[in-house]
Design a protein around this motif. Structure first.
Motif, PDB file in Angstrom:
ATOM      1  N   ASP A 141       0.804  -1.222   0.000  1.00 31.88           N
ATOM      2  CA  ASP A 141       0.000   0.000   0.000  1.00 31.88           C
ATOM      3  C   ASP A 141       0.836   1.271   0.000  1.00 31.88           C
ATOM      4  OD1 ASP A 141      -2.371  -1.442   0.029  1.00 31.88           O
ATOM      5  OD2 ASP A 141      -2.364  -1.590   2.212  1.00 31.88           O
ATOM      6  N   GLY A 142       2.164   1.134   0.074  1.00 34.93           N
ATOM      7  CA  GLY A 142       3.037   2.304   0.181  1.00 34.93           C
ATOM      8  C   GLY A 142       3.376   2.901  -1.173  1.00 34.93           C
ATOM      9  N   PRO A 143       4.350   3.802  -1.184  1.00 35.17           N
ATOM     10  CA  PRO A 143       4.754   4.459  -2.430  1.00 35.17           C
ATOM     11  C   PRO A 143       5.409   3.465  -3.400  1.00 35.17           C
ATOM     12  CG  PRO A 143       6.256   5.046  -0.662  1.00 35.17           C
ATOM     13  CD  PRO A 143       5.145   4.254  -0.036  1.00 35.17           C
ATOM     14  N   THR A 144       5.289   3.740  -4.686  1.00 36.17           N
ATOM     15  CA  THR A 144       5.883   2.878  -5.706  1.00 36.17           C
ATOM     16  C   THR A 144       6.803   3.681  -6.607  1.00 36.17           C
ATOM     17  OG1 THR A 144       4.032   3.212  -7.225  1.00 36.17           O
ATOM     18  CG2 THR A 144       3.884   1.322  -5.723  1.00 36.17           C
TER      19      THR A 144
ATOM     20  N   ALA B  16       8.675   1.553  -3.442  1.00 39.36           N
ATOM     21  CA  ALA B  16       9.749   2.534  -3.286  1.00 39.36           C
ATOM     22  C   ALA B  16      10.304   2.540  -1.872  1.00 39.36           C
ATOM     23  CB  ALA B  16       9.238   3.928  -3.642  1.00 39.36           C
ATOM     24  N   ASP B  17       9.637   1.823  -0.962  1.00 42.47           N
ATOM     25  CA  ASP B  17      10.029   1.896   0.452  1.00 42.47           C
ATOM     26  C   ASP B  17      10.504   0.571   1.039  1.00 42.47           C
ATOM     27  OD1 ASP B  17       7.568   0.666   0.256  1.00 42.47           O
ATOM     28  OD2 ASP B  17       6.647   1.787   1.901  1.00 42.47           O
ATOM     29  N   LYS B  18      10.773  -0.441   0.197  1.00 45.76           N
ATOM     30  CA  LYS B  18      11.285  -1.712   0.703  1.00 45.76           C
ATOM     31  C   LYS B  18      12.124  -2.393  -0.369  1.00 45.76           C
ATOM     32  CE  LYS B  18       7.797  -5.100  -0.508  1.00 45.76           C
ATOM     33  NZ  LYS B  18       7.138  -6.279  -0.032  1.00 45.76           N
ATOM     34  N   PRO B  19      13.046  -3.284   0.043  1.00 43.05           N
ATOM     35  CA  PRO B  19      13.863  -4.006  -0.939  1.00 43.05           C
ATOM     36  C   PRO B  19      12.998  -4.919  -1.818  1.00 43.05           C
ATOM     37  CG  PRO B  19      14.795  -4.192   1.264  1.00 43.05           C
ATOM     38  CD  PRO B  19      13.436  -3.575   1.421  1.00 43.05           C
ATOM     39  N   VAL B  20      13.435  -5.090  -3.051  1.00 43.28           N
ATOM     40  CA  VAL B  20      12.718  -5.924  -4.011  1.00 43.28           C
ATOM     41  C   VAL B  20      13.710  -6.919  -4.620  1.00 43.28           C
ATOM     42  CG1 VAL B  20      11.442  -5.926  -6.203  1.00 43.28           C
ATOM     43  CG2 VAL B  20      11.103  -4.083  -4.552  1.00 43.28           C
ATOM     44  N   HIS B  21      13.325  -8.200  -4.647  1.00 42.59           N
ATOM     45  CA  HIS B  21      14.157  -9.238  -5.244  1.00 42.59           C
ATOM     46  C   HIS B  21      13.853  -9.299  -6.745  1.00 42.59           C
ATOM     47  CE1 HIS B  21      15.326 -13.398  -6.340  1.00 42.59           C
ATOM     48  NE2 HIS B  21      16.357 -13.094  -5.572  1.00 42.59           N
ATOM     49  N   VAL B  22      14.897  -9.135  -7.563  1.00 45.61           N
ATOM     50  CA  VAL B  22      14.757  -9.171  -9.019  1.00 45.61           C
ATOM     51  C   VAL B  22      15.628 -10.301  -9.546  1.00 45.61           C
ATOM     52  CG1 VAL B  22      15.041  -7.877 -11.174  1.00 45.61           C
ATOM     53  CG2 VAL B  22      14.410  -6.664  -9.071  1.00 45.61           C
ATOM     54  N   ALA B  23      15.024 -11.204 -10.308  1.00 49.66           N
ATOM     55  CA  ALA B  23      15.750 -12.326 -10.897  1.00 49.66           C
ATOM     56  C   ALA B  23      15.442 -12.395 -12.381  1.00 49.66           C
ATOM     57  CB  ALA B  23      15.351 -13.626 -10.215  1.00 49.66           C
ATOM     58  N   VAL B  24      16.437 -12.814 -13.162  1.00 51.54           N
ATOM     59  CA  VAL B  24      16.256 -12.967 -14.602  1.00 51.54           C
ATOM     60  C   VAL B  24      16.894 -14.284 -15.016  1.00 51.54           C
ATOM     61  CG1 VAL B  24      16.653 -11.977 -16.899  1.00 51.54           C
ATOM     62  CG2 VAL B  24      16.388 -10.463 -14.933  1.00 51.54           C
TER      63      VAL B  24
ATOM     64  N   ALA C 292      20.437 -12.827 -10.154  1.00 50.43           N
ATOM     65  CA  ALA C 292      19.477 -12.186  -9.249  1.00 50.43           C
ATOM     66  C   ALA C 292      20.167 -11.117  -8.423  1.00 50.43           C
ATOM     67  CB  ALA C 292      18.841 -13.231  -8.333  1.00 50.43           C
ATOM     68  N   THR C 293      19.368 -10.171  -7.948  1.00 50.85           N
ATOM     69  CA  THR C 293      19.858  -9.120  -7.073  1.00 50.85           C
ATOM     70  C   THR C 293      18.702  -8.622  -6.213  1.00 50.85           C
ATOM     71  OG1 THR C 293      21.127  -7.051  -7.000  1.00 50.85           O
ATOM     72  CG2 THR C 293      19.407  -7.195  -8.663  1.00 50.85           C
ATOM     73  N   VAL C 294      19.053  -7.923  -5.160  1.00 46.05           N
ATOM     74  CA  VAL C 294      18.044  -7.248  -4.340  1.00 46.05           C
ATOM     75  C   VAL C 294      18.241  -5.752  -4.549  1.00 46.05           C
ATOM     76  CG1 VAL C 294      17.222  -6.806  -2.009  1.00 46.05           C
ATOM     77  CG2 VAL C 294      17.928  -9.117  -2.657  1.00 46.05           C
ATOM     78  N   LEU C 295      17.189  -5.111  -5.009  1.00 43.01           N
ATOM     79  CA  LEU C 295      17.215  -3.675  -5.267  1.00 43.01           C
ATOM     80  C   LEU C 295      16.663  -2.963  -4.036  1.00 43.01           C
ATOM     81  CD1 LEU C 295      17.869  -1.693  -7.602  1.00 43.01           C
ATOM     82  CD2 LEU C 295      15.450  -1.804  -8.206  1.00 43.01           C
ATOM     83  N   THR C 296      17.491  -2.176  -3.379  1.00 42.97           N
ATOM     84  CA  THR C 296      17.060  -1.467  -2.175  1.00 42.97           C
ATOM     85  C   THR C 296      16.447  -0.120  -2.553  1.00 42.97           C
ATOM     86  OG1 THR C 296      19.200  -0.394  -1.847  1.00 42.97           O
ATOM     87  CG2 THR C 296      18.890  -2.558  -0.809  1.00 42.97           C
ATOM     88  N   PRO C 297      15.668   0.475  -1.649  1.00 44.59           N
ATOM     89  CA  PRO C 297      15.055   1.775  -1.949  1.00 44.59           C
ATOM     90  C   PRO C 297      16.069   2.877  -2.268  1.00 44.59           C
ATOM     91  CG  PRO C 297      13.986   0.796  -0.055  1.00 44.59           C
ATOM     92  CD  PRO C 297      15.180  -0.062  -0.371  1.00 44.59           C
ATOM     93  N   GLU C 298      17.291   2.748  -1.748  1.00 43.72           N
ATOM     94  CA  GLU C 298      18.315   3.782  -1.975  1.00 43.72           C
ATOM     95  C   GLU C 298      18.933   3.697  -3.369  1.00 43.72           C
ATOM     96  OE1 GLU C 298      18.754   1.455   0.726  1.00 43.72           O
ATOM     97  OE2 GLU C 298      17.429   2.737   1.901  1.00 43.72           O
TER      98      GLU C 298
END
Length: 135
Positions: A13-16, A55-63, A74-80
């Motif tokens: 429900d947070g920012p994207t 936009a406010d939490k880490p996201v796991h991205v895999a290809v 794969a990587t984890v994309l952090t909000p920063e």
């Protein structure tokens, strides 16, 4: 590149923000890639794709290539971190792919492929010479 980003698959429900993902083929490549965003999988053609992510939490991205684990990265994309990633397929399908910030990703296996292609004619020549000597 898709006009509208693919919606985030999770409950958030947070920012994207929008992740811009650029996928580049390796020397040998399957027809397309499978992109995983926090466990949800999307089959995409090579090139650019946009995904809505929190936009406010880490996201796991895999290809990976195709529907399997070929060329997986794969990587984890952090909000920063900036919301732009590049995936590069490997030079050989048994190697892992690479994912990271655009311009920093290198194709894996290029030297190995070059060595194999350079030594193949030498090996064939040796086999032919041995074959001639044995006859």
């Amino acid at each position: 590149m898709s006009e509208t980003p693919i919606p985030y698959p999770g409950d958030h429900d947070g920012p994207t923000r929008v992740l811009q993902l650029h996928t580049r083929r390796g020397v040998v490549a399957k027809a397309g890639v499978t992109v995983g965003i926090d466990g949800a999988h999307y089959h995409q053609p090579w090139g650019r794709a946009a995904f809505e992510i929190p936009a406010d939490k880490p996201v796991h991205v895999a290809v990976s290539q195709g529907s399997g684990q070929i060329g997986a990265a794969a990587t984890v994309l952090t909000p920063e971190q900036p919301s732009e990633l590049e995936y590069r397929g490997p030079a050989a399908l048994y190697l892992a792919g690479a994912i990271g910030a655009p311009g920093t990703v290198k194709q894996r296996g290029c030297l190995l492929q070059l060595a194999i292609l350079a030594l193949l004619p030498l090996g064939l020549t040796i086999v032919i010479v041995i074959g001639i000597l044995l006859v």
